[in-house]
Design an enzyme around this catalytic site. Structure first.
Site, PDB file in Angstrom:
ATOM      1  NE  ARG A  51      -2.164  -1.198   3.407  1.00 22.08           N
ATOM      2  CZ  ARG A  51      -2.603  -1.360   4.645  1.00 22.08           C
ATOM      3  NH1 ARG A  51      -3.843  -1.073   4.931  1.00 22.08           N
ATOM      4  NH2 ARG A  51      -1.819  -1.811   5.599  1.00 22.08           N
ATOM      5  CE  LYS A 148       2.849 -20.649  12.295  1.00 22.31           C
ATOM      6  NZ  LYS A 148       3.665 -19.736  13.106  1.00 22.31           N
ATOM      7  CG  HIS A 178       9.902 -21.329   8.785  1.00 25.28           C
ATOM      8  ND1 HIS A 178       8.895 -21.032   9.657  1.00 25.28           N
ATOM      9  CD2 HIS A 178      11.043 -21.327   9.531  1.00 25.28           C
ATOM     10  CE1 HIS A 178       9.405 -20.854  10.865  1.00 25.28           C
ATOM     11  NE2 HIS A 178      10.718 -21.034  10.816  1.00 25.28           N
ATOM     12  CE  LYS A 182      13.508 -24.171  11.255  1.00 25.32           C
ATOM     13  NZ  LYS A 182      14.357 -23.032  11.585  1.00 25.32           N
ATOM     14  CD  GLU A 216      10.791 -19.658  19.231  1.00 24.31           C
ATOM     15  OE1 GLU A 216      11.202 -18.849  18.393  1.00 24.31           O
ATOM     16  OE2 GLU A 216       9.598 -19.790  19.516  1.00 24.31           O
ATOM     17  CG  ASP A 235       3.418 -19.058  17.041  1.00 22.33           C
ATOM     18  OD1 ASP A 235       3.183 -18.525  15.949  1.00 22.33           O
ATOM     19  OD2 ASP A 235       4.517 -18.982  17.617  1.00 22.33           O
ATOM     20  CG  HIS A 240       6.670 -24.517  12.956  1.00 21.81           C
ATOM     21  ND1 HIS A 240       6.402 -24.298  11.630  1.00 21.81           N
ATOM     22  CD2 HIS A 240       6.786 -23.287  13.511  1.00 21.81           C
ATOM     23  CE1 HIS A 240       6.360 -22.984  11.401  1.00 21.81           C
ATOM     24  NE2 HIS A 240       6.581 -22.368  12.531  1.00 21.81           N
ATOM     25  CE  LYS A 331       7.167 -17.195  20.686  1.00 21.70           C
ATOM     26  NZ  LYS A 331       8.031 -17.389  19.529  1.00 21.70           N
TER      27      LYS A 331
HETATM   28  C1  BG6 Z   1       7.199 -19.008  13.655  1.00 26.22           C
HETATM   29  C2  BG6 Z   1       6.454 -18.652  14.908  1.00 26.22           C
HETATM   30  O1  BG6 Z   1       6.376 -19.723  12.776  1.00 26.22           O
HETATM   31  O2  BG6 Z   1       8.331 -19.805  13.980  1.00 26.22           O
HETATM   32  C3  BG6 Z   1       7.356 -17.910  15.867  1.00 26.22           C
HETATM   33  O3  BG6 Z   1       5.327 -17.837  14.579  1.00 26.22           O
HETATM   34  C4  BG6 Z   1       8.616 -18.702  16.128  1.00 26.22           C
HETATM   35  O4  BG6 Z   1       6.671 -17.633  17.081  1.00 26.22           O
HETATM   36  C5  BG6 Z   1       9.275 -19.151  14.816  1.00 26.22           C
HETATM   37  O5  BG6 Z   1       9.503 -17.888  16.853  1.00 26.22           O
HETATM   38  C6  BG6 Z   1      10.422 -20.120  15.070  1.00 26.22           C
HETATM   39  O6  BG6 Z   1      11.106 -20.341  13.871  1.00 26.22           O
HETATM   40  P1  BG6 Z   1      12.662 -20.702  13.860  1.00 26.22           P
HETATM   41  O7  BG6 Z   1      12.953 -20.970  12.422  1.00 26.22           O
HETATM   42  O8  BG6 Z   1      13.374 -19.514  14.397  1.00 26.22           O
HETATM   43  O9  BG6 Z   1      12.811 -21.906  14.723  1.00 26.22           O
END
Ligand code: BG6
Length: 484
Positions: A51, A148, A178, A182, A216, A235, A240, A331
Site C-alpha cells: 500500500r 501461516k 518454513h 530446514k 526458543e 503458533d 511446525h 519461548k
Molecule cells: C514461527 C512462529 O512460525 O516460527 C514464531 O510464529 C517462532 O513464534 C518461529 O519464533 C520459530 O522459527 P525458527 O525458524 O526460528 O525456529
C-alpha cells in the site's frame, strides 16, 4: 564437496506485503542469496506490491537497506546487490480495491512461471485470489504462496481453502511451513529412508519413546497481539511440531514426490488420538531482571494464553501403538535448540552384572543450531577394572563431516521459494493436511477453554515448568536437557 546450483527458469514473482516484516526479514534476503548463488537467472523479475507510496527506485533503496540489515550471515558484495536490485520493481497495490492491479497484470511476461507470494494476513488471501483471477493473472502458469497462520481453527482453515480453491487448483497452492524447508528436517527423510540401519528398528517394538523439543530464548518480541490470540499450540504445535512428528512417524512413501509424501503425513495426523488433559502442561514465562514476563509483554494481566506447552501424544496405528511421543515448545527457555530424540528400548536381557548398569541407544537429530545427528551407543569404559559400560555419542556434525560448505546451508525460505518456481510441492502442506491438523488441535483447545484452564508460571531461562518435567517423570522417563 562441490555444491550444485541449477538455475531456475526466468520467472515473475510478486510479493504482496512487499514492504512488510516477513518480506524484509526472510523473503527478500532469501531471494538475494539465491541470486548471489547464481540460481536466479537474468531476466527474472521480483515485484513488490504493497500500500505504501513508492516508485521503483524508492523500493530498490528500501530493499538495499533491508538486505544490509538482515544479511548478516555472509559477506555482501556491492556488485551483487546492485545486480539484484535491477531485477526489482514496485507497484502500489490495494488488495481490497482496484489500484495497481492493471499495472501488475501488464508487468507479467506471458508464458513464464509467475508466483504470487501472499505475505499478508489471512483475511486478504481471498480478496487477493479473487483479484488475480479477475485481472487475468490466474492461469495455469500461476502459483500462489501462502504463509501461516493458515486459519485459527478448522472452520477458518476450511474457509481459506475454499476461497483459494475458487480460483486455483491444489497444485497451484503452496502453503508454507518454513520448518519443512530446514536442511536437517529434510535430512530426517534421508536418514530414515536412505539407510537400511534404522528402518527395521523404527517402531514400538524397539523405540521406547520419541521426544521433540523446539525451545526458543526469545519472548513474544513485539508480536504480543498476534501471539496472545494464538499461543504455543496454534503458533508452533499445530504446524511446525506436527510436521516434525509426521516426518518421524510416517510410513515410507513409495516415492519422494509431493503426493506420496503428503499422503503418508496425512495418515499420521489422522492416527493421532485426542490428548487427555493430564497429558498437557501449559506455561507462561515470568519476568527476569529487565525482561518483562509474558503477561506484561502481551499487555493483559489476565491472559490465559500459553507461551510454553508440553504434550504426550499417542498414535493409533500398528507401528506406534505402544510408543508415546512427547512434544514441547516454549519461548524464553534456557537455550535456542530444536531436536528430535528417538530413544530406543533397553536390551531385553543384560549379560553384564548390575554394576554395568542399564543403557539405551538414543538417536538425536539436531535441527538447530549445530545441525547434525548423534547416536548414543554403549561401549565398555576403557581401562582395567572389569566390565563397566558407558554411553558415548557417535557424533556427526554436518559441518565437520561435510566440510565448510555445509556451514553455508541455505535458509528454509531460499529452498522453499526456489521450489515454488520449480513447481515442487513436496515441502509444502496440502489443504487436507492443514485441515486434519486443525481437526486434531481444535478439541484440545476447546477443552482447556471450557475448563478455564490456566497456564502455570515458569522461570525465564529455564527448561519450562516443573509440571512438564513431571509429565515424563510419571512415566519413568526424562526430557533431554535444553542446551545449545
Ligand atoms: C514461527 C512462529 O512460525 O516460527 C514464531 O510464529 C517462532 O513464534 C518461529 O519464533 C520459530 O522459527 P525458527 O525458524 O526460528 O525456529
Amino acid at each position: 564437496m562441490a555444491s550444485r546450483v541449477i538455475p531456475v527458469d526466468p520467472f515473475d514473482l510478486v510479493i504482496f506485503g512487499g514492504t512488510g516484516d516477513l518480506a524484509r526479514r526472510k523473503i527478500l534476503p532469501a531471494l538475494f542469496r539465491r541470486f548471489c548463488a547464481g540460481q536466479i537467472p537474468e531476466g527474472a523479475r521480483v515485484i513488490g506490491a504493497a500500500r505504501s507510496d513508492m516508485d521503483d527506485d524508492q523500493y530498490r533503496v528500501f530493499v538495499a537497506e533491508t538486505i544490509r540489515e538482515f544479511n548478516s550471515s555472509f559477506h555482501l558484495e556491492e556488485d551483487d546487490l546492485q545486480g539484484f536490485l535491477l531485477s526489482l520493481s514496485y507497484v502500489k497495490t490495494d488488495a481490497l480495491g482496484d489500484e495497481g492491479w492493471a499495472e501488475l497484470a501488464a508487468k507479467m511476461h506471458p508464458g513464464r512461471v509467475r508466483g504470487f507470494y501472499f505475505s499478508v494476513g489471512p483475511s486478504l488471501f481471498g480478496p487477493l485470489a479473487e483479484r488475480l483471477h479477475s485481472y487475468g493473472m490466474a492461469d495455469q502458469d500461476t502459483r500462489i504462496v501462502v504463509e501461516k497462520p493458515f486459519g485459527r481453527d478448522l472452520e477458518t482453515a476450511r474457509a481459506l481453502n475454499r476461497s483459494l480453491a475458487d480460483h486455483f487448483t491444489e497444485d497451484q497452492i503452496y502453503r508454507i511451513d518454513h520448518y519443512l524447508g530446514k536442511e536437517t528436517v529434510q535430512n530426517l527423510m534421508a536418514i530414515r529412508f536412505g539407510n537400511m540401519l534404522f528402518e527395521p528398528l523404527w517402531n514400538s517394538q524397539y523405540v521406547d519413546h520419541i521426544q521433540i523439543t523446539v525451545a526458543e530464548t526469545v519472548g513474544v518480541q513485539g508480536r504480543g497481539e498476534y501471539y496472545d490470540r494464538s499461543g504455543a499450540m496454534r503458533d508452533m504445535v499445530q504446524n511446525h511440531l506436527m510436521q516434525l512428528l509426521c516426518l518421524i512417524a510416517m510410513e515410507p512413501p513409495s516415492k519422494f514426490e509431493p503426493d506420496s509424501v503428503r499422503d503418508e503425513k496425512l495418515k499420521v495426523i489422522r492416527a493421532l488420538d485426542p490428548v487427555e488433559p493430564e497429558d498437557i502442561v501449559r506455561g507462561q514465562y515470568l519476568a527476569d531482571g529487565d525482561r518483562a514476563g509474558y503477561l506484561a509483554d502481551v499487555g493483559d494481566p489476565d491472559s490465559t494464553t500459553e507461551s510454553f506447552i508440553a504434550l504426550k501424544l499417542h498414535l493409533s496405528n500398528w507401528r506406534w501403538a505402544a510408543t508415546p511421543f512427547y512434544l514441547r515448545t516454549g519461548k524464553r527457555m534456557r537455550a535456542r535448540t530444536s531436536e528430535i530424540a528417538v530413544v530406543f528400548k533397553e536390551t531385553p536381557h543384560s549379560i553384564f552384572d548390575d554394576e554395568a548398569g542399564r543403557h539405551r541407544n538414543i538417536l538425536t537429530i539436531r535441527l538447530q543450531p549445530n545441525e547434525g545427528i548423534d547416536l548414543d551407543v554403549t561401549i565398555k569404559e576403557p581401562g582395567p577394572g572389569g566390565m563397566r559400560l558407558v554411553d558415548v555419542p557417535l557424533d556427526m556434525t554436518f559441518t565437520e563431516a561435510l566440510g565448510p560448505e555445509a556451514e553455508n546451508v541455505s535458509d528454509a525460505y531460499e529452498r522453499l521459494i526456489m521450489d515454488v518456481i520449480r513447481g515442487n510441492q513436496t515441502l509444502f502442506m496440502r489443504g487436507d493436511e492443514v485441515e486434519a491438523a486443525w481437526a486434531w488441535t481444535d478439541p484440545v483447545i476447546a477443552d482447556w477453554e471450557k475448563r478455564g484452564a490456566k497456564p502455570v508460571p515458569y522461570e525465564s531461562g529455564s527448561s519450562g515448568p516443573e509440571e512438564a518435567l513431571m509429565l515424563m517423570h510419571h512415566d519413568g522417563r526424562r526430557w533431554r536437557e535444553v542446551r545449545s
